[in-house]
Enzyme design. Sequence first.
Site, short mmCIF file in Angstrom:
data_model
loop_
_atom_site.label_atom_id
_atom_site.label_comp_id
_atom_site.label_asym_id
_atom_site.label_seq_id
_atom_site.Cartn_x
_atom_site.Cartn_y
_atom_site.Cartn_z
N ASP A 56 -1.02 -6.07 -0.24
CA ASP A 56 -1.57 -5.48 0.99
C ASP A 56 -3.13 -5.23 1.05
O ASP A 56 -3.71 -4.70 -0.03
CB ASP A 56 -0.97 -3.99 1.26
CG ASP A 56 0.26 -4.15 1.95
OD1 ASP A 56 0.53 -5.07 2.86
OD2 ASP A 56 1.18 -3.32 1.97
N GLU A 87 -1.79 -5.38 8.50
CA GLU A 87 -0.83 -5.00 9.61
C GLU A 87 -1.43 -5.20 11.00
O GLU A 87 -2.94 -4.98 11.12
CB GLU A 87 -0.63 -3.31 9.38
CG GLU A 87 0.05 -3.05 8.19
CD GLU A 87 0.30 -1.44 8.16
OE1 GLU A 87 -0.23 -0.61 9.11
OE2 GLU A 87 0.78 -1.02 7.04
N LYS A 99 -1.36 -9.49 2.86
CA LYS A 99 -0.92 -8.99 3.98
C LYS A 99 -1.55 -7.85 4.52
O LYS A 99 -2.31 -7.10 3.72
CB LYS A 99 0.39 -8.21 3.61
CG LYS A 99 1.24 -7.64 4.69
CD LYS A 99 2.89 -7.34 4.43
CE LYS A 99 3.18 -5.94 3.85
NZ LYS A 99 2.58 -4.91 4.60
N GLU A 110 9.08 -4.21 10.52
CA GLU A 110 9.32 -2.94 9.94
C GLU A 110 9.98 -2.07 11.29
O GLU A 110 9.54 -1.96 12.36
CB GLU A 110 8.34 -2.17 9.41
CG GLU A 110 8.53 -0.93 8.81
CD GLU A 110 7.41 -0.42 7.83
OE1 GLU A 110 6.60 -0.96 7.22
OE2 GLU A 110 7.86 0.77 7.30
N ASP A 164 0.71 -1.19 -0.02
CA ASP A 164 -0.03 -0.05 -0.03
C ASP A 164 0.88 1.19 0.06
O ASP A 164 0.26 2.48 -0.15
CB ASP A 164 -1.04 -0.03 1.22
CG ASP A 164 -0.30 -0.08 2.59
OD1 ASP A 164 0.96 -0.29 2.67
OD2 ASP A 164 -0.90 -0.07 3.51
N SER A 165 2.26 1.17 0.19
CA SER A 165 3.13 2.09 -0.31
C SER A 165 3.18 2.74 -1.62
O SER A 165 3.40 3.76 -2.07
CB SER A 165 4.58 1.66 -0.13
OG SER A 165 4.84 0.49 -0.90
#
Length: 271
Positions: A90, A122, A120, A189, A51-52
């Site tokens: 993501d 978070e 993925k 991270e 999602d970057s």
Amino acid sequence: MSIHGEIKRVTTHTLQSMKQRGEKISMLTAYDFSMARIFDDAGIDVLLVGDSASNVMAGHETTLPITLDQMIYHAQSVVRACHRCLVVVDLPFGSYQGNSKEALNSAIRIMKEAGAHAIKLEGGEEVIDSIKRIISAGVPVMGHLGLTPQSIYKFGTYTVRAKEEAEAEALVKNAKLLQEAGCFAIVLEKIPAALGKRVAEEVNIPFIGIGAGMHVDGQVLVMHDMLGITKDFSPRFLRRYLGLYDDIKNATAQYITDVKSKDFPNEQEQY
Ligand code: KIV
């Protein structure tokens, strides 16, 4: 190669065996067909449609604005390019935090519409029900602990996480919970290298670090950072392999000069 002469795909099981035999896992982000094709041809193990994309592709300050539809668009392009690597996508902010049914629906859309191999998301304990529900539907899940950019407004900064004992213990606990829930790997991270070493030793699934030191099971970088396309981002963990910002800028300036001076196109470059 497999016995049928096809390229052998990297699977979630491949990553587990790589950890067991001590072979490091290479992972990069990718958001489009052309770059993903180059990375896959080069032999990357995992491509993450991160999602970057919200930052490096769309120019937003945070990862929060990107939508599920936009992630699916990027993921479709990357999946079309890859013959060998595992493609992980993501779940964007707002597509899974509501409840486990919403999380499962988002994961299913990514698998069905993009043809991704895994998703993925978070977080730890707070998203464990969603993780279990997604995995029980047959979708492999990669976790993400430490600095979790979707929670940037809660943290307030992008500094190193889990330096204090209590946060470090919570991270280890969450890593164990994610393993028990069935995650096949975890991104770690921006945490101290010693903590990266501890979780990679105490928990059996692979840990892929970004700023988590040398002892974890693999490394991931955002492609724009690794290729030197982003210019004003220089965290200590980043190694730049090219300086594409300057190379592309210089090539563009030369092209402008050639067009304006009527050097381009020449006799050989026309019909
Ligand atoms: O979105 C992303 O690029 C990521 C990496 C930083 C691991 O999650």
